[in-house]
Design a protein around this motif. Sequence first.
Motif, PDB file in Angstrom:
ATOM      1  N   GLY A  35       0.796  -1.209   0.000  1.00 20.51           N
ATOM      2  CA  GLY A  35       0.000   0.000   0.000  1.00 20.51           C
ATOM      3  C   GLY A  35       0.828   1.258   0.000  1.00 20.51           C
ATOM      4  O   GLY A  35       2.058   1.217  -0.042  1.00 20.51           O
ATOM      5  N   ARG A  38      -0.413   9.006   2.424  1.00 22.50           N
ATOM      6  CA  ARG A  38      -0.550  10.362   1.895  1.00 22.50           C
ATOM      7  C   ARG A  38       0.760  10.952   1.378  1.00 22.50           C
ATOM      8  O   ARG A  38       0.759  12.087   0.894  1.00 22.50           O
ATOM      9  CB  ARG A  38      -1.160  11.284   2.950  1.00 22.50           C
ATOM     10  CG  ARG A  38      -0.257  11.405   4.152  1.00 22.50           C
ATOM     11  CD  ARG A  38      -0.749  12.467   5.099  1.00 22.50           C
ATOM     12  NE  ARG A  38       0.137  12.455   6.238  1.00 22.50           N
ATOM     13  CZ  ARG A  38       0.046  13.275   7.255  1.00 22.50           C
ATOM     14  NH1 ARG A  38      -0.910  14.156   7.301  1.00 22.50           N
ATOM     15  NH2 ARG A  38       0.908  13.204   8.232  1.00 22.50           N
ATOM     16  N   GLN A  39       1.901  10.260   1.494  1.00 17.94           N
ATOM     17  CA  GLN A  39       3.103  10.746   0.805  1.00 17.94           C
ATOM     18  C   GLN A  39       2.913  10.608  -0.710  1.00 17.94           C
ATOM     19  O   GLN A  39       3.764  10.994  -1.487  1.00 17.94           O
ATOM     20  CB  GLN A  39       4.366  10.005   1.276  1.00 17.94           C
ATOM     21  CG  GLN A  39       4.914  10.537   2.601  1.00 17.94           C
ATOM     22  CD  GLN A  39       4.070  10.083   3.788  1.00 17.94           C
ATOM     23  OE1 GLN A  39       3.487   9.011   3.752  1.00 17.94           O
ATOM     24  NE2 GLN A  39       3.968  10.904   4.833  1.00 17.94           N
ATOM     25  N   GLY A  87       4.878   6.072   7.401  1.00 22.63           N
ATOM     26  CA  GLY A  87       4.547   4.730   6.963  1.00 22.63           C
ATOM     27  C   GLY A  87       4.214   3.767   8.094  1.00 22.63           C
ATOM     28  O   GLY A  87       4.094   2.566   7.867  1.00 22.63           O
ATOM     29  N   GLY A  89       1.478   3.305   9.534  1.00 20.91           N
ATOM     30  CA  GLY A  89       0.238   2.600   9.280  1.00 20.91           C
ATOM     31  C   GLY A  89      -1.001   3.220   9.880  1.00 20.91           C
ATOM     32  O   GLY A  89      -0.978   4.345  10.391  1.00 20.91           O
ATOM     33  N   LYS A  90      -2.088   2.465   9.765  1.00 17.03           N
ATOM     34  CA  LYS A  90      -3.425   2.955  10.080  1.00 17.03           C
ATOM     35  C   LYS A  90      -4.166   1.930  10.923  1.00 17.03           C
ATOM     36  O   LYS A  90      -3.909   0.726  10.818  1.00 17.03           O
ATOM     37  CB  LYS A  90      -4.244   3.090   8.789  1.00 17.03           C
ATOM     38  CG  LYS A  90      -3.675   4.024   7.760  1.00 17.03           C
ATOM     39  CD  LYS A  90      -3.944   5.459   8.085  1.00 17.03           C
ATOM     40  CE  LYS A  90      -3.633   6.330   6.886  1.00 17.03           C
ATOM     41  NZ  LYS A  90      -3.678   7.737   7.213  1.00 17.03           N
TER      42      LYS A  90
ATOM     43  N   THR C  29      -4.781   0.254   0.150  1.00 23.35           N
ATOM     44  CA  THR C  29      -4.189  -1.034   0.516  1.00 23.35           C
ATOM     45  C   THR C  29      -4.621  -2.058  -0.524  1.00 23.35           C
ATOM     46  O   THR C  29      -5.802  -2.141  -0.855  1.00 23.35           O
ATOM     47  CB  THR C  29      -4.641  -1.458   1.923  1.00 23.35           C
ATOM     48  OG1 THR C  29      -4.193  -0.469   2.861  1.00 23.35           O
ATOM     49  CG2 THR C  29      -4.065  -2.809   2.313  1.00 23.35           C
ATOM     50  N   ALA C  64      -9.809   4.056   2.354  1.00 18.28           N
ATOM     51  CA  ALA C  64     -10.563   4.741   3.421  1.00 18.28           C
ATOM     52  C   ALA C  64     -10.620   6.227   3.093  1.00 18.28           C
ATOM     53  O   ALA C  64      -9.575   6.853   2.866  1.00 18.28           O
ATOM     54  CB  ALA C  64      -9.879   4.519   4.766  1.00 18.28           C
ATOM     55  N   ARG C 101      -4.077   7.335  12.679  1.00 21.60           N
ATOM     56  CA  ARG C 101      -2.737   7.294  12.072  1.00 21.60           C
ATOM     57  C   ARG C 101      -1.773   6.863  13.168  1.00 21.60           C
ATOM     58  O   ARG C 101      -1.608   7.567  14.179  1.00 21.60           O
ATOM     59  CB  ARG C 101      -2.345   8.660  11.508  1.00 21.60           C
ATOM     60  CG  ARG C 101      -0.872   8.702  11.031  1.00 21.60           C
ATOM     61  CD  ARG C 101      -0.481  10.018  10.364  1.00 21.60           C
ATOM     62  NE  ARG C 101      -1.124  10.137   9.076  1.00 21.60           N
ATOM     63  CZ  ARG C 101      -2.037  11.031   8.747  1.00 21.60           C
ATOM     64  NH1 ARG C 101      -2.400  11.950   9.612  1.00 21.60           N
ATOM     65  NH2 ARG C 101      -2.572  11.025   7.549  1.00 21.60           N
ATOM     66  N   ARG C 103       1.509   6.652  13.446  1.00 24.60           N
ATOM     67  CA  ARG C 103       2.692   7.470  13.743  1.00 24.60           C
ATOM     68  C   ARG C 103       2.398   8.594  14.719  1.00 24.60           C
ATOM     69  O   ARG C 103       3.204   8.890  15.610  1.00 24.60           O
ATOM     70  CB  ARG C 103       3.266   8.075  12.446  1.00 24.60           C
ATOM     71  CG  ARG C 103       4.471   8.996  12.677  1.00 24.60           C
ATOM     72  CD  ARG C 103       5.136   9.400  11.377  1.00 24.60           C
ATOM     73  NE  ARG C 103       4.239  10.102  10.469  1.00 24.60           N
ATOM     74  CZ  ARG C 103       4.029  11.438  10.477  1.00 24.60           C
ATOM     75  NH1 ARG C 103       4.665  12.206  11.330  1.00 24.60           N
ATOM     76  NH2 ARG C 103       3.193  11.979   9.621  1.00 24.60           N
TER      77      ARG C 103
HETATM   78  N1  LIG Z   1      -6.642   6.069   2.934  1.00 23.94           N
HETATM   79  C1  LIG Z   1      -6.181   4.814   3.036  1.00 23.94           C
HETATM   80  N2  LIG Z   1      -6.986   3.790   2.747  1.00 23.94           N
HETATM   81  C2  LIG Z   1      -6.581   2.517   2.861  1.00 23.94           C
HETATM   82  N3  LIG Z   1      -5.352   2.179   3.257  1.00 23.94           N
HETATM   83  C3  LIG Z   1      -4.499   3.157   3.576  1.00 23.94           C
HETATM   84  C4  LIG Z   1      -4.850   4.518   3.477  1.00 23.94           C
HETATM   85  N4  LIG Z   1      -3.783   5.280   3.849  1.00 23.94           N
HETATM   86  C5  LIG Z   1      -2.816   4.413   4.178  1.00 23.94           C
HETATM   87  N5  LIG Z   1      -3.226   3.139   4.014  1.00 23.94           N
HETATM   88  C6  LIG Z   1      -2.455   1.907   4.270  1.00 23.94           C
HETATM   89  O1  LIG Z   1      -1.606   2.116   5.380  1.00 23.94           O
HETATM   90  C7  LIG Z   1      -0.249   1.940   4.964  1.00 23.94           C
HETATM   91  C8  LIG Z   1       0.615   2.903   5.722  1.00 23.94           C
HETATM   92  O2  LIG Z   1       0.147   4.208   5.483  1.00 23.94           O
HETATM   93  P1  LIG Z   1       0.922   5.430   6.104  1.00 23.94           P
HETATM   94  O3  LIG Z   1       1.319   5.073   7.511  1.00 23.94           O
HETATM   95  O4  LIG Z   1       2.019   5.835   5.177  1.00 23.94           O
HETATM   96  O5  LIG Z   1      -0.230   6.532   6.174  1.00 23.94           O
HETATM   97  P2  LIG Z   1       0.015   8.104   6.151  1.00 23.94           P
HETATM   98  O6  LIG Z   1      -1.327   8.763   6.337  1.00 23.94           O
HETATM   99  O7  LIG Z   1       0.791   8.440   4.919  1.00 23.94           O
HETATM  100  O8  LIG Z   1       0.865   8.380   7.491  1.00 23.94           O
HETATM  101  P3  LIG Z   1       2.394   8.895   7.602  1.00 23.94           P
HETATM  102  O9  LIG Z   1       2.369  10.362   7.308  1.00 23.94           O
HETATM  103  O10 LIG Z   1       2.778   8.586   9.001  1.00 23.94           O
HETATM  104  O11 LIG Z   1       3.203   8.115   6.593  1.00 23.94           O
HETATM  105  C9  LIG Z   1      -0.260   2.152   3.468  1.00 23.94           C
HETATM  106  O12 LIG Z   1       0.837   1.462   2.875  1.00 23.94           O
HETATM  107  C10 LIG Z   1      -1.587   1.552   3.087  1.00 23.94           C
HETATM  108  O13 LIG Z   1      -1.490   0.125   3.038  1.00 23.94           O
END
Ligand SMILES: Nc1ncnc2c1ncn2[C@@H]1O[C@H](COP(=O)(O)OP(=O)(O)OP(=O)(O)O)[C@@H](O)[C@H]1O
Lengths: 112, 112, 112
Positions: A35, A38-39, A87, A89-90, C29, C64, C101, C103
Amino acid sequence: MKLITAIIKPFKLDDVRDALHNIDIHGMTVTEVKGYGRQKGHTEMYRGAEYVVDFLPKLKLEIAISGDLVEAAVEAIIQSAQTGKIGDGKIFVTNIEQTVRIRTGESGVEAL
Amino acid sequence: MKLITAIIKPFKLDDVRDALHNIDIHGMTVTEVKGYGRQKGHTEMYRGAEYVVDFLPKLKLEIAISGDLVEAAVEAIIQSAQTGKIGDGKIFVTNIEQTVRIRTGESGVEAL
Amino acid sequence: MKLITAIIKPFKLDDVRDALHNIDIHGMTVTEVKGYGRQKGHTEMYRGAEYVVDFLPKLKLEIAISGDLVEAAVEAIIQSAQTGKIGDGKIFVTNIEQTVRIRTGESGVEAL
Ligand SMILES: Nc1ncnc2c1ncn2[C@@H]1O[C@H](COP(=O)(O)OP(=O)(O)OP(=O)(O)O)[C@@H](O)[C@H]1O
Ligand SMILES: Nc1ncnc2c1ncn2[C@@H]1O[C@H](COP(=O)(O)OP(=O)(O)OP(=O)(O)O)[C@@H](O)[C@H]1O
Ligand SMILES: Nc1ncnc2c1ncn2[C@@H]1O[C@H](COP(=O)(O)OP(=O)(O)OP(=O)(O)O)[C@@H](O)[C@H]1O
Ligand SMILES: [Mg+2]
Ligand SMILES: [Mg+2]
Ligand SMILES: [Mg+2]
């Protein structure tokens, strides 16, 4: 009943699992997924072709529990899955209307 | 519409599928997963290292159907997936708010 | 918050992803799955044994998003995933009660 879905960094699986065991939550389904968040996506040239490089491997954990355990479980997952780097996660919480243990036919919280 | 999610023993796939066909339910998404239930985790020494041995391969079946078919579908899955031994799996029922068939754009029960 | 689950033909992944980027939806995802739809199952003899031949590889996308983006996202997925041939797939929309989130610990739409 609620379903907690957590997308985590793969190397964090044992930590999350231990954290859940420590609060007496036993039972989980794990799926290998990939996955991005938001990057956003970016592409990269490699041997003359353009590749999307931002699909990264993650693990999706699904944990069915009674509603009164959700808050503690979410907290335990945050604490154990966090690295502080992008990264991480969620976590998503959704509703389960009916649960059955196939071996016994039990339903409801008895089935968890 | 409802979504039935069933975690089953992998060798039971054909039996469950046949049981659903027999009650005219056609349509399913299958994912290879691994998981554990309430027998909890235990670890085992293997060549000097400690391994968690209780993540076992399962199949996750997802079946979207109209609400009035849920009871019959759950019963068919229990009957066909049961071995009577631990680890037979779980069934979860959740709500689907909207369904679309991508080819035609049809929505609602028409899309199933 | 809502979860859009789309089962699509694997070669359509980049098109769907681009279509979602174009409407500023970033985050997804992806799971490799196999499945069948209403063309039902049929079996085939192969070297004397009967095989079920209709489980075909698909990708399951989970996205999502906030509720007000669902209509546009569903439309973008239909447009980008459609070939007009059978097996183009399904879209399911379900409700998410809570999002985090990992992080940052942020929750709600902030977490998307
Ligand atoms: N809106 C979304 N819908 C479904 N899955 C998501 C979504 N955003 C992230 N994911 C899943 O969660 C994983 C990790 O996302 P990530 O932690 O990078 O989210 P982020 O919002 O970019 O937070 P951060 O800024 O900490 O990186 C992604 O690889 C994906 O599998
Ligand atoms: N609470 C849970 N949340 C999510 N998935 C679960 C949960 N419990 C079990 N599972 C999934 O179901 C699979 C089978 O579980 P299992 O049948 O062992 O459940 P159980 O409650 O221990 O029942 P039994 O006593 O019959 O073994 C697990 O490998 C896991 O994938
Ligand atoms: N009722 C269902 N429940 C869960 N998943 C389904 C269902 N129907 C289809 N799917 C998933 O969607 C994939 C594609 O289905 P498909 O597009 O063939 O649906 P269909 O209703 O038969 O439409 P078409 O007539 O256009 O083929 C399947 O391989 C399966 O993974
Ligand atoms: Mg990110
Ligand atoms: Mg068990
Ligand atoms: Mg079809």
